[in-house]
Design a protein around this motif. Structure first.
Motif, short mmCIF file in Angstrom:
data_model
loop_
_atom_site.label_atom_id
_atom_site.label_comp_id
_atom_site.label_asym_id
_atom_site.label_seq_id
_atom_site.Cartn_x
_atom_site.Cartn_y
_atom_site.Cartn_z
N THR A 49 0.84 -1.19 0.00
CA THR A 49 0.00 0.00 0.00
C THR A 49 0.88 1.24 0.00
OG1 THR A 49 -1.77 -1.15 1.14
CG2 THR A 49 -1.77 1.24 1.32
N VAL A 50 0.47 2.24 -0.73
CA VAL A 50 1.19 3.51 -0.81
C VAL A 50 0.33 4.58 -0.15
CG1 VAL A 50 2.00 5.31 -2.39
CG2 VAL A 50 2.39 2.92 -2.95
N THR A 51 0.95 5.39 0.70
CA THR A 51 0.25 6.54 1.26
C THR A 51 0.83 7.77 0.58
OG1 THR A 51 -0.08 5.39 3.35
CG2 THR A 51 -0.40 7.77 3.36
N LEU A 52 0.00 8.39 -0.22
CA LEU A 52 0.41 9.49 -1.10
C LEU A 52 0.05 10.85 -0.51
CD1 LEU A 52 1.18 10.62 -3.99
CD2 LEU A 52 -1.22 10.26 -4.57
N HIS A 53 0.99 11.78 -0.61
CA HIS A 53 0.72 13.18 -0.31
C HIS A 53 0.87 13.96 -1.61
CE1 HIS A 53 0.62 16.92 2.05
NE2 HIS A 53 1.40 17.36 1.08
N VAL A 54 -0.16 14.71 -1.97
CA VAL A 54 -0.15 15.50 -3.20
C VAL A 54 0.15 16.95 -2.84
CG1 VAL A 54 -1.45 16.17 -5.24
CG2 VAL A 54 -1.88 13.95 -4.18
N THR A 55 1.12 17.54 -3.51
CA THR A 55 1.47 18.93 -3.27
C THR A 55 1.54 19.70 -4.58
OG1 THR A 55 3.01 20.41 -2.11
CG2 THR A 55 3.99 18.57 -3.31
N ASN A 56 1.57 21.01 -4.48
CA ASN A 56 1.70 21.86 -5.64
C ASN A 56 2.94 22.74 -5.53
OD1 ASN A 56 0.82 22.85 -8.16
ND2 ASN A 56 -0.04 24.67 -7.20
N VAL A 57 3.89 22.33 -4.70
CA VAL A 57 5.13 23.09 -4.55
C VAL A 57 5.86 23.09 -5.89
CG1 VAL A 57 7.37 23.19 -3.39
CG2 VAL A 57 5.32 22.63 -2.09
N TYR A 58 6.25 24.27 -6.36
CA TYR A 58 6.88 24.42 -7.68
C TYR A 58 8.18 23.62 -7.77
CZ TYR A 58 8.81 26.60 -11.84
OH TYR A 58 9.36 26.82 -13.08
N THR A 59 9.05 23.77 -6.79
CA THR A 59 10.27 22.97 -6.71
C THR A 59 10.36 22.43 -5.28
OG1 THR A 59 11.40 24.37 -8.34
CG2 THR A 59 12.78 22.91 -7.00
N VAL A 60 10.06 21.15 -5.12
CA VAL A 60 10.09 20.53 -3.79
C VAL A 60 11.54 20.43 -3.34
CG1 VAL A 60 9.53 18.48 -2.45
CG2 VAL A 60 7.98 19.23 -4.28
N GLY A 61 11.82 21.01 -2.19
CA GLY A 61 13.16 20.97 -1.62
C GLY A 61 13.20 20.10 -0.37
N LEU A 62 14.36 19.97 0.19
CA LEU A 62 14.57 19.16 1.39
C LEU A 62 13.61 19.57 2.52
CD1 LEU A 62 16.15 17.11 3.08
CD2 LEU A 62 17.85 18.89 3.50
N ALA A 63 13.49 20.85 2.78
CA ALA A 63 12.61 21.31 3.86
C ALA A 63 11.15 20.92 3.60
CB ALA A 63 12.73 22.82 4.04
N ASP A 64 10.73 20.94 2.33
CA ASP A 64 9.36 20.54 1.99
C ASP A 64 9.12 19.07 2.32
OD1 ASP A 64 8.53 23.09 0.76
OD2 ASP A 64 9.98 22.54 -0.80
N VAL A 65 10.08 18.21 1.94
CA VAL A 65 9.95 16.78 2.22
C VAL A 65 9.90 16.56 3.72
CG1 VAL A 65 11.06 14.51 2.01
CG2 VAL A 65 11.07 16.09 0.06
N GLN A 66 10.78 17.22 4.47
CA GLN A 66 10.80 17.06 5.92
C GLN A 66 9.49 17.53 6.54
OE1 GLN A 66 14.43 19.27 6.57
NE2 GLN A 66 15.62 17.39 6.80
N GLU A 67 8.96 18.65 6.07
CA GLU A 67 7.70 19.18 6.60
C GLU A 67 6.54 18.23 6.33
OE1 GLU A 67 4.64 22.85 5.65
OE2 GLU A 67 6.77 23.15 5.24
N ILE A 68 6.46 17.72 5.11
CA ILE A 68 5.38 16.79 4.76
C ILE A 68 5.49 15.51 5.58
CG2 ILE A 68 4.51 15.31 2.89
CD1 ILE A 68 5.30 17.69 0.97
N ALA A 69 6.69 14.98 5.70
CA ALA A 69 6.90 13.75 6.47
C ALA A 69 6.61 13.96 7.96
CB ALA A 69 8.33 13.24 6.28
#
Length: 130
Positions: A49-69
């Motif tokens: 099973t995959v748990t998906l997060h959908v975002t509209n960030v123009y360029t996903v950076g390290l901080a974005d991944v950390q925040e989402i996680a």
């Protein structure tokens, strides 16, 4: 911006609808459940099973991944949904190191066919030559 920057991270309604349609017609998807308009639990035939997060960030950076996680520790996949969006190499590498696939839409569609490292490492055929 007429919407006051609301869609800087949150996908537009038409993007969310595109994700739902893609999930509905994808051959590897058995069923999916919308947890929120940005989070989906995707059951795949013969795969994890995959748990998906959908975002509209123009360029996903390290901080974005950390925040989402941090906001949702069960996330196993991040999709930056708009065609012109992308991510940094550092964000992709970090996401992989914590077991999260980070994809653009066309990559995600192919990655859904795989599990494990093949899922995390998936490169779309159109990107393999680059």
């Amino acid at each position: 911006m007429p919407e006051g920057g609301y869609y800087a991270k949150t996908p537009r309604p038409e993007s969310i609808e595109a994700v739902r349609k893609a999930l509905h017609r994808h051959s590897a998807v058995h069923e999916y459940r919308e947890v929120t308009p940005q989070v989906y639990e995707i059951s795949r035939t013969g795969k994890s099973t995959v748990t998906l997060h959908v975002t509209n960030v123009y360029t996903v950076g390290l901080a974005d991944v950390q925040e989402i996680a941090d906001e949702n520790p069960s996330i196993t996949c991040i999709l930056t949904v708009s065609s012109w969006n992308s991510y940094t190499k550092q964000a992709k590498e970090y996401a992989k190191s914590v077991g999260i696939g980070l994809f653009r839409f066309h990559e995600w569609m192919g990655a859904l066919n795989y599990d494990g490292d093949e899922f995390l490492d998936y490169i779309a055929p159109s990107d393999r030559e680059k």
